[in-house]
Design a protein around this motif. Structure first.
Motif, short mmCIF file in Angstrom:
data_model
loop_
_atom_site.label_atom_id
_atom_site.label_comp_id
_atom_site.label_asym_id
_atom_site.label_seq_id
_atom_site.Cartn_x
_atom_site.Cartn_y
_atom_site.Cartn_z
N ILE A 295 48.59 37.94 28.79
CA ILE A 295 49.55 38.61 29.67
C ILE A 295 48.84 39.82 30.25
O ILE A 295 48.23 40.60 29.52
CB ILE A 295 50.80 39.05 28.88
N SER A 296 48.92 39.97 31.57
CA SER A 296 48.15 41.05 32.19
C SER A 296 48.86 41.59 33.42
O SER A 296 49.56 40.85 34.12
CB SER A 296 46.76 40.52 32.58
N ALA A 297 48.65 42.87 33.67
CA ALA A 297 48.96 43.41 34.98
C ALA A 297 47.86 42.94 35.94
O ALA A 297 46.86 42.35 35.52
CB ALA A 297 49.01 44.94 34.92
N THR A 298 48.03 43.18 37.21
CA THR A 298 47.05 42.73 38.19
C THR A 298 45.73 43.46 38.00
O THR A 298 45.70 44.67 37.81
CB THR A 298 47.58 42.98 39.61
N VAL B 118 43.16 53.31 40.38
CA VAL B 118 44.36 52.75 41.01
C VAL B 118 45.21 52.01 39.98
O VAL B 118 46.42 52.19 39.90
CB VAL B 118 43.97 51.80 42.17
N ALA B 119 44.56 51.16 39.17
CA ALA B 119 45.30 50.36 38.18
C ALA B 119 46.04 51.26 37.19
O ALA B 119 47.20 51.01 36.86
CB ALA B 119 44.35 49.42 37.45
N ARG B 120 45.36 52.30 36.72
CA ARG B 120 45.99 53.20 35.75
C ARG B 120 47.21 53.90 36.37
O ARG B 120 48.25 54.07 35.74
CB ARG B 120 44.97 54.24 35.27
N ALA C 241 44.26 58.82 48.88
CA ALA C 241 43.46 57.63 48.60
C ALA C 241 44.23 56.67 47.70
O ALA C 241 44.21 55.44 47.91
CB ALA C 241 42.14 58.04 47.94
N LEU C 242 44.92 57.20 46.68
CA LEU C 242 45.72 56.36 45.78
C LEU C 242 46.83 55.63 46.53
O LEU C 242 47.09 54.45 46.30
CB LEU C 242 46.33 57.21 44.67
N LYS C 243 47.47 56.34 47.45
CA LYS C 243 48.55 55.72 48.23
C LYS C 243 48.03 54.53 49.03
O LYS C 243 48.63 53.45 49.03
CB LYS C 243 49.16 56.75 49.19
N GLU C 244 46.89 54.72 49.71
CA GLU C 244 46.36 53.64 50.54
C GLU C 244 45.89 52.47 49.67
O GLU C 244 46.12 51.31 50.01
CB GLU C 244 45.21 54.15 51.41
N ALA C 245 45.21 52.79 48.57
CA ALA C 245 44.73 51.72 47.68
C ALA C 245 45.90 50.92 47.11
O ALA C 245 45.84 49.69 47.01
CB ALA C 245 43.89 52.32 46.55
N ALA C 246 46.98 51.63 46.72
CA ALA C 246 48.16 50.94 46.19
C ALA C 246 48.81 50.07 47.25
O ALA C 246 49.24 48.94 46.98
CB ALA C 246 49.16 51.97 45.65
N GLN C 247 48.88 50.59 48.48
CA GLN C 247 49.49 49.85 49.58
C GLN C 247 48.70 48.57 49.86
O GLN C 247 49.28 47.52 50.14
CB GLN C 247 49.53 50.73 50.83
N LYS C 248 47.37 48.65 49.77
CA LYS C 248 46.53 47.49 50.05
C LYS C 248 46.28 46.63 48.79
O LYS C 248 45.56 45.64 48.86
CB LYS C 248 45.20 47.95 50.64
N ALA C 249 46.87 47.07 47.66
CA ALA C 249 46.75 46.33 46.39
C ALA C 249 45.28 46.09 46.02
O ALA C 249 44.91 45.00 45.60
CB ALA C 249 47.51 45.01 46.46
#
Length: 820
Positions: free
Chosen positions: A191-194, A343-345, A378-386
């Motif tokens: 079981i994993s997050a992305t 980003v994952a954290r 940077a975090l916002k953009e990375a999260a938006q682009k997954a």
């Protein structure tokens, strides 16, 4: 084969969902279907969508359909990386089983499990066992342990993305290989997050050719709202750490309007500091605010978790101890203090709020200095682009393999050809050569080439082809030291009058004098003495105290986030339409551009600054502190080959400084050659003394492989003694056994993990394709100033540092001809 929806088990579980007004998600149904068809696999889904039930109910439905295939005893092993997850998981599983009318017992086994409960489990295993990798290996060290796993049908690995890429992940791989050997037809589910390398994650978990395997992905996307808390004013010359506490009052209205808030910090020391800060700015939170991290006493942590479940706490200051899948439904808001560096954290922590599938996870980002606003953007953009980080799996970790083989020998013993087949089927040891295997067998039985004269290193004997440990003392010592988490010895902290508070590392306590005050678990304590490996304290009414700093506190900047960070600086010149963070930083960017330069994506900035301290060379790769630590040493070494010169070094996540008492003669130096990836390994070895670093790394390897023991019957060796013992063995290997696999591993870990040589090489290759911008600045710039301040921290108290920084800011702004 019939579809799972037509089976009795599916109908019972679907009715359970309907009774609470829900229905299964498509990915949960797909997991149950695939399990029904005999598949093993990996479930990928965002936090809060019910990943646990996708695998757990797979086993339950299969049992309801085919009860005759199951015997009495252990049916499902659930491996979890954190003890904090176990209690919550056990509660959720037990409630579901009771409501389904199944009399299965759910047990928990980890370092917190009482001895009486462990003994009871050994006599009769529960139907479901939630266990850490280390505790599972401890089961393998028991006599007749194969009987525990005789009827096992499934092993589930929770939060696989957290274990992957670590030695605990290798422990998990080895455990699965053993369980496959014992329990025929075992199904393996993760079981994993992305994560960025999902296919590789599946291959590491299930590398077996005889397993039908699949990836089940949730199609639902969890909505995440990221809100940056902007400071009223921006300091043009920023420095790390001080801005956050200035903005603490801005957290109060967020906490007040939320039901329950988790406030994440990156380190245990930072959480202690912020607990005191929040009580200072919001005294009314007393009694409604708690602190949670891995060094707080278990009973207190358990109480806090119970209070979170029932919604009786308004806020909890916490660390990664609450990162993973603990489901606290009252939590509707998360605050992140400072950059999480990945980003994952960040998204993992965001997912702790709005935990039900249809709620939006809400996370606030509070910067601890001005430039962290760029990281927020940077975090916002990375999260938006997954764009999520990958986890690189470890291979050839021979220290873990040595420990595992001794574990098997302590338990029932093993036949080497049989175990060789099992081990080489794992991803971690699929490249192991037969001669390396023979070396390891010789090592555990004779101590290898040079330790054969010492009885303590002849742990395993061979009788009739079976490798076993017969010495009871060696067996006991092995069980007490089993595991791969190597940190400083931890000492319990206890009141003189009785009552445990938590734990601190031995190196921190060694610096304390009687009467010194320090903070732990939100309390101000006065150090009295150390007695029998326990720190005795009394409560203090002091207003100020030292905050413990636990080793390994700094998080490395991920390569994904560093790439977005460089891109955001590229956008800085046109900040008008690029979000509130860059707009807020406009004065800082204008100052940087006016007095130096803002590097674009295809540029590499070098700043030269001359002050009374000497000649400063600043470079900005934006690759994170760990890479900069190596790159600065490499650049200093290469410059010194051309020009006799010595440097002192400082670095942060954005760049590094080389300071010398003489100027660099740029006429004699080719900077592209200095920043080349050619001869990298050789030059790194010469610039940082790789042998010395490998010697220190060998300490951890020696502990894991059982060459030195941290725990002697409850008494811990100090860090100094461990290093001394391991250092002696390392020098013996270096001189008399240069082909030693553990010594070779130490050098490989230094280069590939600690020094991140592959990432450094990639950074240097990128720089080679960039245009070098060399600027002679009159004074410290917004990019260079925080690096300069970081270089002063270790020599100054916080008060002296504040005063020094203010003077440096005034001087730099005067020299630059500007006003703050």
């Amino acid at each position: 084969m019939d579809k799972i929806q037509t089976t009795t088990g599916y109908g019972i579980v679907e009715a359970w969902f309907q009774s609470s007004g829900n229905r299964p998600f498509a990915f949960q149904q797909e997991s149950w279907e695939r399990f029904h068809q005999g598949y093993s696999g990996l479930v990928i889904a965002p936090t809060g969508l019910g990943k646990t039930f996708s695998v757990f109910f797979s086993v339950v439905i299969h049992y309801l359909n085919y009860p005759n295939e199951y015997g009495n005893g252990l049916k499902l092993i659930w491996i979890t990386p954190l003890r904090a997850l176990a209690k919550d998981l056990a509660r959720a599983m037990s409630e579901a089983l009771e409501q389904l009318g199944l009399d299965w017992e759910v047990g928990v086994r980890n370092g917190d499990t009482p001895a009486a409960e462990r003994q009871r489990q050994s006599k009769r295993m529960p139907d479901v066992l939630i266990i850490t990798p280390e505790s599972l290996h401890l089961l393998f060290a028991q006599k007749n342990n194969t009987a525990y796993f005789k009827y096992l049908k499934c092993v589930a690995v929770d939060e696989w993305h957290e274990l992957l890429g670590s030695k605990r992940g290798v422990l998990t791989e080895l455990a699965i290989s053993r369980l496959r050997h014992i329990a025929g037809g075992l199904r393996i589910w993760g079981i994993s997050a992305t994560i960025g390398n999902i296919d590789e994650a599946l291959q590491v978990l299930i590398p077996y050719a005889d397993h039908a395997k699949t990836i089940v992905r949730a199609r639902q996307e969890k909505k995440t709202e990221i809100i940056t808390i902007l400071p009223d004013e921006i300091e043009i010359l920023p420095w790390a750490g001080h801005l956050g506490t200035k903005m603490a009052a801005s957290l109060v209205p967020i906490i007040e309007k939320s039901r329950t808030t988790l406030v994440f910090t990156n380190t245990r020391g930072q959480s202690e500091l912020w607990y005191q800060v929040m009580l200072t700015v919001a005294p009314d939170l007393a009694g409604h605010l708690a602190i949670h991290h891995g060094s707080i006493d278990m009973e207190l942590r358990t109480w806090i978790e119970d209070m979170l479940h029932t919604g009786q706490l308004k806020a909890v200051i916490c660390t990664s101890s609450l990162d993973l899948g603990v489901d606290f439904k009252p939590v509707d808001t998360v605050i992140q203090i400072g950059s999480p560096k990945g980003v994952a954290r960040f998204l993992q922590r965001a997912g702790r709020s709005g935990h039900s599938p249809f709620e939006t996870s809400k996370i606030y980002f509070l910067p601890t200095h001005s430039l962290e606003l760029v990281e927020a953007a940077a975090l916002k953009e990375a999260a938006q682009k997954a764009v999520i980080e990958s986890r690189t799996p470890l291979v050839q970790t021979f220290d873990v393999l040595v420990q595992y083989l001794v574990t098997l020998a302590v338990g029932e013993g093993f036949e080497q050809a049989d175990v060789y087949r099992q081990v080489t089927q794992t991803y971690a040891f699929s490249y192991m050569m037969p001669e390396e295997w023979q070396w390891i067998l010789k090592f555990i039985t004779q101590g290898g080439e040079v330790l054969s004269a010492y009885e303590d290193f002849q742990k395993v004997v061979v009788e009739e082809g079976i490798y076993k440990v017969k010495n009871r003392r060696i067996a006991m010592m092995h069980r007490m030291n089993l595991g791969v988490i190597v940190s400083d010895p931890m000492l319990k902290v206890k009141f003189l009058a009785g009552g445990y508070i938590g734990m601190v590392e031995e190196y921190f306590v060694s610096k304390l004098k009687p009467g010194d005050k320090f903070g732990l678990a939100g309390k101000i304590l006065e150090f009295v003495m150390i007695k029998e490996m326990t720190v005795l304290v009394k409560k203090s009414n002091a207003k100020r105290a030292i905050t413990p700093s636990w080793l390994g506190g700094r998080l490395p900047l991920s390569s994904n986030l560093s790439a977005f960070l460089r891109h955001k600086f590229n956008e800085a010149k046109n900040a008008g339409n690029k979000g509130p963070e860059l707009k807020k930083l406009k004065p800082l960017f204008e100052h940087q551009q006016q007095h130096s330069h803002i590097p674009k994506d295809d540029e590499f900035l070098i700043e030269m600054i001359h002050t009374r301290d000497g000649h400063h060379l600043f470079m900005y790769p934006f690759e994170g502190r760990l890479v900069h630590e190596v790159m600065s040493a490499l650049v200093a070494y290469r410059i010194s080959r051309t020009q006799p010169i010595s440097f002192s070094m400082a670095m942060n996540d954005y760049g590094f400084e080389l300071l010398s008492d003489q100027p660099i003669d740029f006429d004699k130096i080719d900077m592209l050659e200095i920043l080349s990836a050619a001869n990298l390994t050789e030059d790194i070895s010469r610039s940082i003394n790789a042998a010395e670093m490998a010697g220190r790394k060998f300490r951890d390897i020696a502990v894991i492989a059982g060459l030195v023991m941290k725990n002697y019957a409850g008494k811990f060796k100090t860090d100094k003694n461990l290093q001394s013992s391991a250092g002696l063995i390392f020098r013996i290997f270096e001189q008399y056994d240069p082909q030693n696999l553990l010594m070779r591993q130490a050098f490989e870990e230094v280069f590939y993990q600690q020094l991140e040589e592959p990432r450094l090489a990639a950074a240097l290759q990128r720089i080679q394709q960039s245009r070098l911008i060399i600027v002679n600045a009159k004074a410290f710039t917004p990019l260079s100033f925080p690096i300069k301040v970081d270089s002063l921290r270790q020599d100054l108290s916080s008060e002296a540092l504040d005063e020094k920084v203010r003077k440096m800011q005034q001087e730099a702004l005067q020299r630059a001809g500007s006003r703050n």
